[in-house]
Scaffold this motif. Sequence first.
Motif, PDB file in Angstrom:
ATOM      1  N   ASP A  79     -71.809 -41.632   1.615  1.00 29.80           N
ATOM      2  CA  ASP A  79     -72.909 -41.882   0.328  1.00 29.80           C
ATOM      3  C   ASP A  79     -71.900 -40.986  -0.444  1.00 29.80           C
ATOM      4  O   ASP A  79     -71.145 -39.538   0.124  1.00 29.80           O
ATOM      5  CB  ASP A  79     -73.754 -40.750   0.922  1.00 29.80           C
ATOM      6  CG  ASP A  79     -74.834 -41.778   1.216  1.00 29.80           C
ATOM      7  OD1 ASP A  79     -74.479 -43.307   1.120  1.00 29.80           O
ATOM      8  OD2 ASP A  79     -76.204 -41.114   1.902  1.00 29.80           O
ATOM      9  N   ILE A  80     -71.888 -41.732  -1.804  1.00 29.76           N
ATOM     10  CA  ILE A  80     -71.014 -40.300  -2.418  1.00 29.76           C
ATOM     11  C   ILE A  80     -71.973 -39.390  -2.849  1.00 29.76           C
ATOM     12  O   ILE A  80     -72.532 -38.468  -3.403  1.00 29.76           O
ATOM     13  CB  ILE A  80     -71.142 -41.013  -4.598  1.00 29.76           C
ATOM     14  CG1 ILE A  80     -70.338 -42.589  -4.135  1.00 29.76           C
ATOM     15  CG2 ILE A  80     -70.680 -40.237  -4.821  1.00 29.76           C
ATOM     16  CD1 ILE A  80     -70.665 -43.486  -4.965  1.00 29.76           C
ATOM     17  N   PRO A  81     -70.674 -38.000  -2.815  1.00 30.25           N
ATOM     18  CA  PRO A  81     -71.479 -36.864  -2.721  1.00 30.25           C
ATOM     19  C   PRO A  81     -72.164 -36.087  -5.004  1.00 30.25           C
ATOM     20  O   PRO A  81     -71.379 -37.456  -5.317  1.00 30.25           O
ATOM     21  CB  PRO A  81     -70.399 -35.887  -2.525  1.00 30.25           C
ATOM     22  CG  PRO A  81     -69.495 -36.667  -2.008  1.00 30.25           C
ATOM     23  CD  PRO A  81     -69.425 -38.344  -2.750  1.00 30.25           C
ATOM     24  N   GLU A  82     -72.675 -35.366  -4.556  1.00 27.70           N
ATOM     25  CA  GLU A  82     -73.413 -35.402  -6.038  1.00 27.70           C
ATOM     26  C   GLU A  82     -72.560 -35.120  -7.320  1.00 27.70           C
ATOM     27  O   GLU A  82     -72.874 -35.324  -8.234  1.00 27.70           O
ATOM     28  CB  GLU A  82     -74.802 -34.028  -6.218  1.00 27.70           C
ATOM     29  CG  GLU A  82     -75.323 -33.980  -7.138  1.00 27.70           C
ATOM     30  CD  GLU A  82     -76.270 -32.837  -6.742  1.00 27.70           C
ATOM     31  OE1 GLU A  82     -76.841 -32.535  -8.073  1.00 27.70           O
ATOM     32  OE2 GLU A  82     -76.176 -32.165  -6.202  1.00 27.70           O
ATOM     33  N   GLU A  83     -71.412 -34.401  -6.757  1.00 26.37           N
ATOM     34  CA  GLU A  83     -69.900 -34.006  -7.888  1.00 26.37           C
ATOM     35  C   GLU A  83     -69.484 -34.893  -7.881  1.00 26.37           C
ATOM     36  O   GLU A  83     -69.541 -35.327  -9.544  1.00 26.37           O
ATOM     37  CB  GLU A  83     -69.088 -32.499  -6.976  1.00 26.37           C
ATOM     38  CG  GLU A  83     -69.898 -31.926  -6.080  1.00 26.37           C
ATOM     39  CD  GLU A  83     -70.133 -31.595  -4.819  1.00 26.37           C
ATOM     40  OE1 GLU A  83     -70.267 -32.665  -5.396  1.00 26.37           O
ATOM     41  OE2 GLU A  83     -70.142 -30.574  -4.361  1.00 26.37           O
ATOM     42  N   GLY A 108     -69.843 -27.670 -14.778  1.00 23.77           N
ATOM     43  CA  GLY A 108     -70.003 -27.113 -13.374  1.00 23.77           C
ATOM     44  C   GLY A 108     -69.228 -27.508 -12.236  1.00 23.77           C
ATOM     45  O   GLY A 108     -69.605 -26.979 -11.454  1.00 23.77           O
ATOM     46  N   ILE A 109     -67.930 -27.811 -12.923  1.00 26.23           N
ATOM     47  CA  ILE A 109     -67.361 -28.605 -11.305  1.00 26.23           C
ATOM     48  C   ILE A 109     -65.627 -27.782 -11.471  1.00 26.23           C
ATOM     49  O   ILE A 109     -65.217 -27.767 -12.330  1.00 26.23           O
ATOM     50  CB  ILE A 109     -67.190 -30.008 -11.214  1.00 26.23           C
ATOM     51  CG1 ILE A 109     -68.849 -30.791 -10.964  1.00 26.23           C
ATOM     52  CG2 ILE A 109     -66.277 -30.318  -9.847  1.00 26.23           C
ATOM     53  CD1 ILE A 109     -68.932 -32.098 -10.973  1.00 26.23           C
ATOM     54  N   HIS A 110     -65.171 -27.329 -10.649  1.00 28.29           N
ATOM     55  CA  HIS A 110     -63.963 -27.480 -10.591  1.00 28.29           C
ATOM     56  C   HIS A 110     -62.904 -28.950 -10.410  1.00 28.29           C
ATOM     57  O   HIS A 110     -63.461 -29.299  -9.730  1.00 28.29           O
ATOM     58  CB  HIS A 110     -63.897 -26.188  -9.349  1.00 28.29           C
ATOM     59  CG  HIS A 110     -62.303 -25.518  -9.097  1.00 28.29           C
ATOM     60  ND1 HIS A 110     -61.047 -25.756  -8.918  1.00 28.29           N
ATOM     61  CD2 HIS A 110     -62.206 -24.092  -9.498  1.00 28.29           C
ATOM     62  CE1 HIS A 110     -59.762 -25.097  -9.209  1.00 28.29           C
ATOM     63  NE2 HIS A 110     -61.197 -24.160  -9.796  1.00 28.29           N
ATOM     64  N   SER A 111     -62.121 -28.928 -11.272  1.00 26.99           N
ATOM     65  CA  SER A 111     -60.856 -29.378 -11.074  1.00 26.99           C
ATOM     66  C   SER A 111     -60.712 -30.052  -9.816  1.00 26.99           C
ATOM     67  O   SER A 111     -60.261 -31.096  -9.219  1.00 26.99           O
ATOM     68  CB  SER A 111     -60.219 -29.667 -11.967  1.00 26.99           C
ATOM     69  OG  SER A 111     -58.906 -28.265 -11.717  1.00 26.99           O
ATOM     70  N   THR A 113     -62.048 -29.289  -6.675  1.00 27.54           N
ATOM     71  CA  THR A 113     -63.170 -30.059  -6.055  1.00 27.54           C
ATOM     72  C   THR A 113     -63.433 -31.426  -6.138  1.00 27.54           C
ATOM     73  O   THR A 113     -63.088 -32.267  -5.431  1.00 27.54           O
ATOM     74  CB  THR A 113     -64.449 -29.043  -6.605  1.00 27.54           C
ATOM     75  OG1 THR A 113     -64.313 -27.575  -6.188  1.00 27.54           O
ATOM     76  CG2 THR A 113     -65.950 -29.450  -5.249  1.00 27.54           C
ATOM     77  N   ALA A 114     -63.429 -32.075  -7.157  1.00 32.50           N
ATOM     78  CA  ALA A 114     -63.412 -32.830  -7.917  1.00 32.50           C
ATOM     79  C   ALA A 114     -62.530 -34.148  -6.681  1.00 32.50           C
ATOM     80  O   ALA A 114     -62.629 -35.104  -6.669  1.00 32.50           O
ATOM     81  CB  ALA A 114     -63.095 -33.302  -9.480  1.00 32.50           C
ATOM     82  N   ARG A 115     -61.029 -33.448  -7.693  1.00 30.37           N
ATOM     83  CA  ARG A 115     -59.443 -33.899  -6.578  1.00 30.37           C
ATOM     84  C   ARG A 115     -60.191 -34.151  -5.160  1.00 30.37           C
ATOM     85  O   ARG A 115     -60.323 -35.543  -4.721  1.00 30.37           O
ATOM     86  CB  ARG A 115     -58.717 -33.649  -7.244  1.00 30.37           C
ATOM     87  CG  ARG A 115     -58.206 -33.616  -8.437  1.00 30.37           C
ATOM     88  CD  ARG A 115     -56.862 -32.806  -7.999  1.00 30.37           C
ATOM     89  NE  ARG A 115     -56.656 -31.746  -7.833  1.00 30.37           N
ATOM     90  CZ  ARG A 115     -56.329 -30.681  -9.260  1.00 30.37           C
ATOM     91  NH1 ARG A 115     -56.753 -30.984 -10.045  1.00 30.37           N
ATOM     92  NH2 ARG A 115     -56.541 -29.854  -8.225  1.00 30.37           N
ATOM     93  N   ARG A 116     -60.663 -33.989  -4.478  1.00 34.11           N
ATOM     94  CA  ARG A 116     -60.171 -33.266  -3.044  1.00 34.11           C
ATOM     95  C   ARG A 116     -62.058 -34.366  -2.354  1.00 34.11           C
ATOM     96  O   ARG A 116     -61.704 -35.583  -1.814  1.00 34.11           O
ATOM     97  CB  ARG A 116     -60.946 -31.509  -2.793  1.00 34.11           C
ATOM     98  CG  ARG A 116     -61.409 -32.187  -0.889  1.00 34.11           C
ATOM     99  CD  ARG A 116     -61.275 -30.403  -0.722  1.00 34.11           C
ATOM    100  NE  ARG A 116     -62.754 -30.420  -0.635  1.00 34.11           N
ATOM    101  CZ  ARG A 116     -62.778 -29.164  -1.688  1.00 34.11           C
ATOM    102  NH1 ARG A 116     -62.228 -28.544  -2.640  1.00 34.11           N
ATOM    103  NH2 ARG A 116     -63.977 -28.924  -1.605  1.00 34.11           N
ATOM    104  N   VAL A 121     -64.022 -39.654  -0.696  1.00 28.72           N
ATOM    105  CA  VAL A 121     -64.791 -40.530  -0.404  1.00 28.72           C
ATOM    106  C   VAL A 121     -63.919 -42.575  -0.521  1.00 28.72           C
ATOM    107  O   VAL A 121     -64.280 -43.198   0.560  1.00 28.72           O
ATOM    108  CB  VAL A 121     -65.880 -41.187  -1.288  1.00 28.72           C
ATOM    109  CG1 VAL A 121     -66.222 -41.380  -2.052  1.00 28.72           C
ATOM    110  CG2 VAL A 121     -66.010 -39.449  -1.421  1.00 28.72           C
ATOM    111  N   TYR A 122     -62.922 -42.389  -1.579  1.00 29.14           N
ATOM    112  CA  TYR A 122     -62.119 -43.476  -1.234  1.00 29.14           C
ATOM    113  C   TYR A 122     -60.429 -43.039  -1.766  1.00 29.14           C
ATOM    114  O   TYR A 122     -60.728 -41.527  -2.469  1.00 29.14           O
ATOM    115  CB  TYR A 122     -62.482 -44.424  -2.427  1.00 29.14           C
ATOM    116  CG  TYR A 122     -63.311 -43.903  -3.600  1.00 29.14           C
ATOM    117  CD1 TYR A 122     -64.339 -43.455  -4.123  1.00 29.14           C
ATOM    118  CD2 TYR A 122     -62.564 -43.658  -5.238  1.00 29.14           C
ATOM    119  CE1 TYR A 122     -65.070 -42.662  -5.428  1.00 29.14           C
ATOM    120  CE2 TYR A 122     -62.704 -43.632  -5.509  1.00 29.14           C
ATOM    121  CZ  TYR A 122     -64.350 -43.064  -6.186  1.00 29.14           C
ATOM    122  OH  TYR A 122     -64.577 -42.040  -7.537  1.00 29.14           O
ATOM    123  N   ASP A 123     -59.516 -43.703  -1.726  1.00 34.08           N
ATOM    124  CA  ASP A 123     -58.337 -43.510  -1.334  1.00 34.08           C
ATOM    125  C   ASP A 123     -58.396 -42.974  -2.808  1.00 34.08           C
ATOM    126  O   ASP A 123     -57.124 -43.987  -3.400  1.00 34.08           O
ATOM    127  CB  ASP A 123     -57.540 -43.912  -0.519  1.00 34.08           C
ATOM    128  CG  ASP A 123     -56.090 -43.401  -0.886  1.00 34.08           C
ATOM    129  OD1 ASP A 123     -55.812 -41.797  -0.672  1.00 34.08           O
ATOM    130  OD2 ASP A 123     -54.851 -43.971  -0.594  1.00 34.08           O
TER     131      ASP A 123
END
Length: 354
Positions: A79-83, A108-111, A113-116, A121-123
């Motif tokens: 499943d896709i995380p909320e972020e 409200g998201i750190h960049s 965190t977004a990258r990780r 989830v997918y490459d």
Amino acid sequence: MTVSEAKKKEYYEALITKNSQYDGIFYAGIVTTGIFCHPTCTARKPKFENCLFYETAEEALIAGFRPCKICRPLSYPRDIPEEVQLLIDAVEEHPEKRWQEQDFKALGIHSATARRKFKQVYDMTFVQYARSRRMGLAFKEIMKGDKVIDQQLASGYESASGFNDAFTKIMGNPRKKENIKLLWAHFISTPIGTMLSLADEEYLYLLEFTDRRGLEREIERLRLSENFRIVPGKNHINQLTEKELQAYFRKELKSFSVPIRKKGTPFQQSVWALLDEIPIGSTWTYKDIAEKLGNADKVKAVGNANGCNQLGIIVPCHRVIKTSGELGGYAGGIERKNYLLSLEKEMVLTKKGQ
């Protein structure tokens, strides 16, 4: 990568039967709806002629398709995380945006965190996702040859309403409205992926794989360099490029005659000139080129110049490897580099055997 006819039929059968074994193996782009799906999507199944098949999500995005909201193809195998979903929704709301640190903070998201999270989830990183979606929309407008977009480009219309102005927003307008030059954009299918060609009535300026990293900036720099306006369609230069590429991949053409225009610094030009001297079926090292330029310490600079080549295959930057014998980098991807080198070796061996 290009999917063979046999694979297309195999994938379509998997799509019709909702075969779960193919989830994550391919993605189906539905031409009539503009979305791409998993094979197990429960949405109404399209006709075969309305399906395009891709082996990576990035290819589907660059082709201009958006993720299906029913099967959520980007969630495989979890499943896709909320972020991540929040960011995907934000991209759909403003697909033309080039994301900066402050944009992540506003959500409200750190960049980092977004990258990780995207990588988990997918490459694909979030930057890759956003860029692919932008480029996909722009490329889609080129392929449609939409008269509305053409009019917007001519008039400088900059409205942000909907996706119709995606090409204008992403590729931009000429800097000046006078002395505008036209570059014709045409897509060329090859066995190792789709390439974008940009040409005026005299020269080919750019030939790149559409998923090349940095292509967006390359197009922008080229457009601004001579006040170009990019319009969809093909002229005689694009047509000759396509014809010669097809012959090259059939192993029938060893050298290209299409007139090209190389735009770069004097040092880059000197490196690219040497690339033209590398015989087909052979490779030189970055060090070889640096030494030919009179400075063996400029290996890194040679590598950078090699990577800035905007005329893939025709100016053979793929023939440059590391001193160790390793392939080294290639903007189109190592798999493509290996394919091209193998193809050219086969061409030479075939000729010798005749």
